[in-house]
Design a protein around this motif. Sequence first.
Motif, PDB file in Angstrom:
ATOM      1  N   GLY A   1       0.852  -1.091  -0.151  1.00  0.00           N
ATOM      2  CA  GLY A   1       0.008  -0.142  -0.097  1.00  0.00           C
ATOM      3  C   GLY A   1       0.890   1.118   0.117  1.00  0.00           C
ATOM      4  N   TYR A   2       0.277   2.216  -0.573  1.00  0.00           N
ATOM      5  CA  TYR A   2       1.003   3.551  -0.664  1.00  0.00           C
ATOM      6  C   TYR A   2      -0.150   4.822  -0.290  1.00  0.00           C
ATOM      7  CZ  TYR A   2       3.717   7.640  -2.085  1.00  0.00           C
ATOM      8  OH  TYR A   2       4.400   8.727  -2.116  1.00  0.00           O
ATOM      9  N   ILE A   3       0.039   5.565   0.396  1.00  0.00           N
ATOM     10  CA  ILE A   3      -1.408   6.657   0.863  1.00  0.00           C
ATOM     11  C   ILE A   3      -2.559   5.872   0.814  1.00  0.00           C
ATOM     12  CG2 ILE A   3       0.097   8.661  -0.147  1.00  0.00           C
ATOM     13  CD1 ILE A   3      -1.681   8.620  -2.868  1.00  0.00           C
ATOM     14  N   GLU A   4      -2.583   4.813   1.579  1.00  0.00           N
ATOM     15  CA  GLU A   4      -3.841   4.378   2.020  1.00  0.00           C
ATOM     16  C   GLU A   4      -4.499   3.381   0.676  1.00  0.00           C
ATOM     17  OE1 GLU A   4      -6.080   7.177   4.056  1.00  0.00           O
ATOM     18  OE2 GLU A   4      -4.744   7.448   5.670  1.00  0.00           O
ATOM     19  N   VAL A   5      -3.848   3.296  -0.131  1.00  0.00           N
ATOM     20  CA  VAL A   5      -4.521   2.475  -1.384  1.00  0.00           C
ATOM     21  C   VAL A   5      -3.449   1.349  -1.696  1.00  0.00           C
ATOM     22  CG1 VAL A   5      -5.790   4.097  -2.182  1.00  0.00           C
ATOM     23  CG2 VAL A   5      -3.516   4.010  -3.236  1.00  0.00           C
ATOM     24  N   GLU A   6      -3.943   0.321  -2.292  1.00  0.00           N
ATOM     25  CA  GLU A   6      -3.156  -0.706  -2.831  1.00  0.00           C
ATOM     26  C   GLU A   6      -2.286  -0.453  -4.079  1.00  0.00           C
ATOM     27  OE1 GLU A   6      -3.580  -5.644  -3.911  1.00  0.00           O
ATOM     28  OE2 GLU A   6      -5.092  -4.391  -2.927  1.00  0.00           O
ATOM     29  N   VAL A   7      -1.240  -0.699  -4.027  1.00  0.00           N
ATOM     30  CA  VAL A   7      -0.203  -0.457  -5.423  1.00  0.00           C
ATOM     31  C   VAL A   7       0.514  -1.613  -5.507  1.00  0.00           C
ATOM     32  CG1 VAL A   7      -0.206   1.957  -5.006  1.00  0.00           C
ATOM     33  CG2 VAL A   7       1.516   0.584  -3.813  1.00  0.00           C
ATOM     34  N   GLN A   8       0.876  -1.598  -6.932  1.00  0.00           N
ATOM     35  CA  GLN A   8       1.992  -2.612  -7.378  1.00  0.00           C
ATOM     36  C   GLN A   8       3.347  -2.060  -7.066  1.00  0.00           C
ATOM     37  OE1 GLN A   8       0.769  -3.726 -11.581  1.00  0.00           O
ATOM     38  NE2 GLN A   8      -1.063  -4.862 -10.811  1.00  0.00           N
ATOM     39  N   ASP A   9       3.978  -2.639  -6.334  1.00  0.00           N
ATOM     40  CA  ASP A   9       5.338  -2.297  -6.069  1.00  0.00           C
ATOM     41  C   ASP A   9       6.368  -3.302  -5.797  1.00  0.00           C
ATOM     42  OD1 ASP A   9       7.228  -0.132  -5.753  1.00  0.00           O
ATOM     43  OD2 ASP A   9       6.853  -0.160  -3.547  1.00  0.00           O
ATOM     44  N   CYS A  10       6.094  -4.613  -6.367  1.00  0.00           N
ATOM     45  CA  CYS A  10       6.750  -5.796  -6.100  1.00  0.00           C
ATOM     46  C   CYS A  10       8.068  -5.677  -6.282  1.00  0.00           C
ATOM     47  CB  CYS A  10       6.066  -6.991  -6.890  1.00  0.00           C
ATOM     48  SG  CYS A  10       6.988  -8.599  -6.410  1.00  0.00           S
ATOM     49  N   PHE A  11       8.643  -4.994  -7.507  1.00  0.00           N
ATOM     50  CA  PHE A  11       9.971  -4.970  -7.595  1.00  0.00           C
ATOM     51  C   PHE A  11      10.988  -4.292  -6.854  1.00  0.00           C
ATOM     52  CE2 PHE A  11      13.864  -3.246  -9.507  1.00  0.00           C
ATOM     53  CZ  PHE A  11      14.733  -4.359  -9.887  1.00  0.00           C
ATOM     54  N   PHE A  12      10.428  -3.065  -6.386  1.00  0.00           N
ATOM     55  CA  PHE A  12      11.149  -1.867  -5.426  1.00  0.00           C
ATOM     56  C   PHE A  12      11.039  -2.612  -3.996  1.00  0.00           C
ATOM     57  CE2 PHE A  12      12.529   1.756  -3.517  1.00  0.00           C
ATOM     58  CZ  PHE A  12      13.614   2.164  -4.442  1.00  0.00           C
ATOM     59  N   TYR A  13       9.627  -3.120  -3.569  1.00  0.00           N
ATOM     60  CA  TYR A  13       9.869  -3.855  -2.464  1.00  0.00           C
ATOM     61  C   TYR A  13      10.768  -4.989  -2.237  1.00  0.00           C
ATOM     62  CZ  TYR A  13       7.608  -6.549   1.378  1.00  0.00           C
ATOM     63  OH  TYR A  13       7.398  -7.268   2.694  1.00  0.00           O
ATOM     64  N   ARG A  14      10.991  -5.697  -3.137  1.00  0.00           N
ATOM     65  CA  ARG A  14      11.757  -6.992  -2.988  1.00  0.00           C
ATOM     66  C   ARG A  14      13.216  -6.285  -3.099  1.00  0.00           C
ATOM     67  NH1 ARG A  14      10.263 -11.983  -1.338  1.00  0.00           N
ATOM     68  NH2 ARG A  14       8.298 -12.515  -1.817  1.00  0.00           N
ATOM     69  N   MET A  15      13.775  -5.292  -3.978  1.00  0.00           N
ATOM     70  CA  MET A  15      14.920  -4.892  -3.901  1.00  0.00           C
ATOM     71  C   MET A  15      15.247  -4.181  -2.792  1.00  0.00           C
ATOM     72  SD  MET A  15      16.658  -2.432  -6.875  1.00  0.00           S
ATOM     73  CE  MET A  15      15.604  -1.174  -6.756  1.00  0.00           C
ATOM     74  N   ARG A  16      14.455  -3.473  -2.237  1.00  0.00           N
ATOM     75  CA  ARG A  16      14.975  -2.725  -0.939  1.00  0.00           C
ATOM     76  C   ARG A  16      15.217  -3.788   0.089  1.00  0.00           C
ATOM     77  NH1 ARG A  16      10.410  -0.391  -0.061  1.00  0.00           N
ATOM     78  NH2 ARG A  16      10.698   1.681  -0.991  1.00  0.00           N
ATOM     79  N   ALA A  17      14.413  -4.917   0.223  1.00  0.00           N
ATOM     80  CA  ALA A  17      14.699  -5.977   1.097  1.00  0.00           C
ATOM     81  C   ALA A  17      16.173  -6.544   0.955  1.00  0.00           C
ATOM     82  CB  ALA A  17      13.739  -6.974   1.179  1.00  0.00           C
ATOM     83  N   MET A  18      16.336  -6.785  -0.521  1.00  0.00           N
ATOM     84  CA  MET A  18      17.669  -7.448  -0.773  1.00  0.00           C
ATOM     85  C   MET A  18      18.662  -6.404  -0.500  1.00  0.00           C
ATOM     86  SD  MET A  18      18.716  -8.367  -4.658  1.00  0.00           S
ATOM     87  CE  MET A  18      18.336  -6.677  -5.400  1.00  0.00           C
ATOM     88  N   ALA A  19      18.523  -5.046  -0.569  1.00  0.00           N
ATOM     89  CA  ALA A  19      19.579  -4.191  -0.111  1.00  0.00           C
ATOM     90  C   ALA A  19      19.895  -4.165   1.279  1.00  0.00           C
ATOM     91  CB  ALA A  19      19.358  -2.635  -0.872  1.00  0.00           C
ATOM     92  N   GLN A  20      18.917  -4.385   1.926  1.00  0.00           N
ATOM     93  CA  GLN A  20      19.293  -4.529   3.434  1.00  0.00           C
ATOM     94  C   GLN A  20      19.888  -5.617   3.807  1.00  0.00           C
ATOM     95  OE1 GLN A  20      15.191  -4.875   5.265  1.00  0.00           O
ATOM     96  NE2 GLN A  20      14.821  -2.593   4.936  1.00  0.00           N
ATOM     97  N   THR A  21      20.040  -6.627   3.144  1.00  0.00           N
ATOM     98  CA  THR A  21      21.319  -7.869   3.434  1.00  0.00           C
ATOM     99  C   THR A  21      22.514  -7.151   2.722  1.00  0.00           C
ATOM    100  OG1 THR A  21      19.268  -9.410   3.215  1.00  0.00           O
ATOM    101  CG2 THR A  21      21.611 -10.307   2.836  1.00  0.00           C
ATOM    102  N   THR A  22      22.408  -6.727   1.768  1.00  0.00           N
ATOM    103  CA  THR A  22      23.665  -6.500   0.997  1.00  0.00           C
ATOM    104  C   THR A  22      23.591  -5.164   0.287  1.00  0.00           C
ATOM    105  OG1 THR A  22      24.534  -8.816   0.715  1.00  0.00           O
ATOM    106  CG2 THR A  22      25.542  -6.755  -0.441  1.00  0.00           C
ATOM    107  N   PRO A  23      23.799  -4.061   0.616  1.00  0.00           N
ATOM    108  CA  PRO A  23      23.408  -2.694  -0.103  1.00  0.00           C
ATOM    109  C   PRO A  23      24.199  -2.526  -1.342  1.00  0.00           C
ATOM    110  CG  PRO A  23      25.376  -2.299   1.599  1.00  0.00           C
ATOM    111  CD  PRO A  23      24.752  -3.848   1.740  1.00  0.00           C
TER     112      PRO A  23
END
Length: 344
Positions: A158-180
């Motif tokens: 979600g973003y600004i209280e609505v459902e959005v498609q943000d799969c790639f960036f969401y996964r990439m952010r999690a990946m960067a938390q492991t290895t920036p």
Amino acid sequence: IKRWAGILGDRELGGFWKSAIRIGLLSPALALPVCLVTFLFFPRSPVNDAGDGAPRYALLGSLVMSFVIGIALTVFLPSSFFGLERAHFRESIEPFISFVTPNRENPLPSDQVLKPLYAVASPGTRYLFWIGADFFRTRTLNVAIGKAPEKLCAEKLGYIEVEVQDCFFYRMRAMAQTTPMISPYFGLYFETQYRKTAAESLKEDFEARLADFRAGVANPEKESQKIAMRGFANSLLMASNQLELLEPGPMFIRRTELLKPIFFLRAFGSPEIPFVEAGQDIQRISLLEKLLPVFEFQLAASENEFAKIKDRIGVGSITLESAIRDLRIRLNALKKDPLMLGAG
């Protein structure tokens, strides 16, 4: 190099040994033992006359042994000593590599193999390797999402209280938390590719909701507000993601991490320090020159459109106004300090 020519009794060292010593001095982990062994043969040292009658192979063996000691040290020293505490490339792609490789095996070497190789490398070599790893990781993620979106993108975002498609960036952010990451280029490119694919799905969803709206729904006013908010959400989220790729933060490695062990570099020097610094700055400047006008146009269009429908979207206008204001603050910060030097 001149000192070792004197130690070995040669007028000039051969090309192989010249190259080996130069490469060793560019590597922080190899430089210390090489220099210490060389210091032993300086005037007034216990073995300063080693060149007189000492076996040539024994002298060359001491030089080779100094390289071996440098490599061996990397096995026992902690990862944080070399800035490798977050360099878990294999682990960062583990959640989605099985959707890409035919045999479901991770092709990247383990941390135990990578650590000594990476630790003895010069800062510039580390930098280039990390850029290559960024490309491999982001491309692998993009391919995996394309092959198994129902598994990798099942979570609702979600973003600004609505459902959005943000799969790639969401996964990439999690990946960067492991290895920036170290380069924003590849994340930006594959995020754009993902947006193009998602746009088709969004168009179909919008047309379906519009058809339901025209056919008559239980609460047409509320449905109209949702459609308007969803349009704003996807536009602003794309700008927010792209801005995040130009801002320093947890997704990216700090410059000082690439230069460890820093006291070795200060003691022996390395011409690759300016290369590492300039490499990151050049990437940011080149992207900012192209994207800042686009950001400015997108944000101005959103502000104008929001002003027109502000009174018709109810309480959602507060959330939307806050999101637009946040993007404006971030954009102005980049315009004032393009390299974000004040933020580290």
